[in-house]
Design a protein around this motif. Sequence first.
Motif, mmCIF file in Angstrom:
data_model
loop_
_atom_site.group_PDB
_atom_site.id
_atom_site.type_symbol
_atom_site.label_atom_id
_atom_site.label_comp_id
_atom_site.label_asym_id
_atom_site.label_seq_id
_atom_site.Cartn_x
_atom_site.Cartn_y
_atom_site.Cartn_z
ATOM 1 N N PRO A 1 -1.061 -2.565 9.545
ATOM 2 C CA PRO A 1 -1.436 -2.062 8.221
ATOM 3 C C PRO A 1 -2.877 -2.431 7.841
ATOM 4 O O PRO A 1 -3.364 -3.501 8.226
ATOM 5 C CB PRO A 1 -0.451 -2.760 7.281
ATOM 6 C CG PRO A 1 -0.089 -4.032 7.976
ATOM 7 C CD PRO A 1 -0.153 -3.720 9.457
ATOM 8 N N PHE A 2 -3.495 -1.566 7.118
ATOM 9 C CA PHE A 2 -4.825 -1.810 6.527
ATOM 10 C C PHE A 2 -5.855 -2.346 7.519
ATOM 11 O O PHE A 2 -6.436 -3.409 7.309
ATOM 12 C CB PHE A 2 -4.696 -2.744 5.307
ATOM 13 C CG PHE A 2 -4.192 -2.038 4.075
ATOM 14 C CD1 PHE A 2 -5.008 -1.150 3.374
ATOM 15 C CD2 PHE A 2 -2.899 -2.239 3.615
ATOM 16 C CE1 PHE A 2 -4.551 -0.485 2.237
ATOM 17 C CE2 PHE A 2 -2.426 -1.570 2.477
ATOM 18 C CZ PHE A 2 -3.262 -0.703 1.795
ATOM 19 N N GLU B 1 -4.442 3.090 11.178
ATOM 20 C CA GLU B 1 -3.268 2.221 11.182
ATOM 21 C C GLU B 1 -2.172 2.808 12.073
ATOM 22 O O GLU B 1 -1.483 2.086 12.791
ATOM 23 C CB GLU B 1 -2.731 2.031 9.754
ATOM 24 C CG GLU B 1 -3.611 1.172 8.863
ATOM 25 C CD GLU B 1 -4.838 1.900 8.307
ATOM 26 O OE1 GLU B 1 -4.880 3.142 8.405
ATOM 27 O OE2 GLU B 1 -5.739 1.224 7.770
ATOM 28 N N ASN C 1 3.268 -1.507 3.526
ATOM 29 C CA ASN C 1 3.162 -0.195 2.888
ATOM 30 C C ASN C 1 4.518 0.278 2.396
ATOM 31 O O ASN C 1 5.552 -0.092 2.967
ATOM 32 C CB ASN C 1 2.616 0.831 3.891
ATOM 33 C CG ASN C 1 1.140 0.659 4.143
ATOM 34 O OD1 ASN C 1 0.325 0.771 3.231
ATOM 35 N ND2 ASN C 1 0.769 0.372 5.393
ATOM 36 N N GLY D 1 0.822 -1.202 0.000
ATOM 37 C CA GLY D 1 0.000 0.000 0.000
ATOM 38 C C GLY D 1 0.852 1.246 0.000
ATOM 39 O O GLY D 1 2.050 1.199 -0.335
ATOM 40 N N GLU D 2 0.266 2.370 0.368
ATOM 41 C CA GLU D 2 1.017 3.623 0.366
ATOM 42 C C GLU D 2 1.709 3.875 1.699
ATOM 43 O O GLU D 2 2.928 3.869 1.803
ATOM 44 C CB GLU D 2 0.076 4.781 0.031
ATOM 45 C CG GLU D 2 0.803 6.104 -0.023
ATOM 46 C CD GLU D 2 -0.143 7.276 -0.202
ATOM 47 O OE1 GLU D 2 -0.784 7.685 0.791
ATOM 48 O OE2 GLU D 2 -0.243 7.780 -1.334
ATOM 49 N N GLN D 3 0.904 4.108 2.708
ATOM 50 C CA GLN D 3 1.412 4.419 4.048
ATOM 51 C C GLN D 3 0.267 4.179 5.020
ATOM 52 O O GLN D 3 -0.890 4.115 4.615
ATOM 53 C CB GLN D 3 1.871 5.873 4.113
ATOM 54 C CG GLN D 3 0.713 6.850 3.858
ATOM 55 C CD GLN D 3 1.062 8.303 4.140
ATOM 56 O OE1 GLN D 3 2.048 8.603 4.796
ATOM 57 N NE2 GLN D 3 0.247 9.199 3.641
ATOM 58 N N PRO D 4 0.583 4.057 6.323
ATOM 59 C CA PRO D 4 -0.505 3.874 7.279
ATOM 60 C C PRO D 4 -1.437 5.077 7.234
ATOM 61 O O PRO D 4 -0.995 6.198 6.998
ATOM 62 C CB PRO D 4 0.205 3.805 8.635
ATOM 63 C CG PRO D 4 1.663 3.778 8.368
ATOM 64 C CD PRO D 4 1.900 4.134 6.950
ATOM 65 N N GLY D 5 -2.716 4.833 7.441
ATOM 66 C CA GLY D 5 -3.669 5.921 7.578
ATOM 67 C C GLY D 5 -3.870 6.234 9.055
ATOM 68 O O GLY D 5 -3.144 5.715 9.914
ATOM 69 N N ALA E 1 -9.947 1.617 4.340
ATOM 70 C CA ALA E 1 -9.306 1.048 3.143
ATOM 71 C C ALA E 1 -9.012 -0.437 3.359
ATOM 72 O O ALA E 1 -9.138 -1.245 2.431
ATOM 73 C CB ALA E 1 -8.023 1.804 2.812
ATOM 74 N N HIS F 1 -5.497 1.862 -5.586
ATOM 75 C CA HIS F 1 -5.435 1.825 -4.139
ATOM 76 C C HIS F 1 -6.863 1.655 -3.609
ATOM 77 O O HIS F 1 -7.787 2.271 -4.136
ATOM 78 C CB HIS F 1 -4.829 3.124 -3.604
ATOM 79 C CG HIS F 1 -4.517 3.027 -2.143
ATOM 80 N ND1 HIS F 1 -5.494 3.082 -1.181
ATOM 81 C CD2 HIS F 1 -3.348 2.834 -1.497
ATOM 82 C CE1 HIS F 1 -4.918 2.930 0.006
ATOM 83 N NE2 HIS F 1 -3.621 2.783 -0.163
HETATM 84 N N1 URA Z 1 -3.820 2.984 3.188
HETATM 85 C C1 URA Z 1 -2.640 2.412 2.931
HETATM 86 O O1 URA Z 1 -2.034 2.596 1.897
HETATM 87 N N2 URA Z 1 -2.121 1.605 3.839
HETATM 88 C C2 URA Z 1 -2.717 1.343 4.994
HETATM 89 O O2 URA Z 1 -2.150 0.586 5.772
HETATM 90 C C3 URA Z 1 -3.959 1.949 5.234
HETATM 91 C C4 URA Z 1 -4.490 2.773 4.328
#
Ligand code: URA
Length: 205
Positions: A64-65, A58, A91, A51-55, A69, A173
């Motif tokens: 993660p996730f 998260e 991520n 993924g991209e990064q923790p939201g 999302a 995404h």
């Molecule tokens: N979006 C992401 O890209 N990663 C996550 O862990 C949560 C949301």
Amino acid sequence: GTTIPISSEQAAPERQQPSSLDECRRCDLWQNATQAVAGQGARRAKIMLVGEQPGDQEDLAGKPFVGPAGELLDKAMDEAALDRRAVYVTNAVKHFKWEPRGKRRLHKTPAQKEVMACRYWLETELETVAPDVLVALGSTALKSILQTGSATMKDYMDAPFEHEGRWVVATYHPAYALRVPDRESRQAAFAAIVEALKTAQRLAR
Ligand code: URA
């Protein structure tokens, strides 16, 4: 045992290579994040989802996730008959980048220099897990995997491709499939994610 004394000069490079993700100072994103969020899943998974990064959620949970999302991703995995415990989910960037917006923490897309700084940790995950297939969830993941900020989704989404001895499947995404305004586009994005997960399963040896 013998200890070989090392001068501070020799010790210096070690300080730049933090042994733990929590102590990472390779970029500045740690400053505003609650904690670093490492990947999670099977240690020798054949498929790694990036993924991209923790939201927001998260960042608080340290996993993660797990937010909205993540819920959509779980639904897509269900539909693709892919068990989350059989894959490795991570991520591109391990710290949540955000800016205050009223009481909320508004997600900010990481800069390529942050993506590249964090590539170090993705690399350790790639070495440990040794997946056959990477699923790039969105553009930041793709830019991390290909190590170039100029990679665009539309050039890589149509078909899986080989990169550094692995298959890469690029798709939307999950957050995109939640936020596109019209319902049809949301459904199309969701269906594309499901298809990408099915493709990944086919490619996993
Ligand atoms: N979006 C992401 O890209 N990663 C996550 O862990 C949560 C949301």
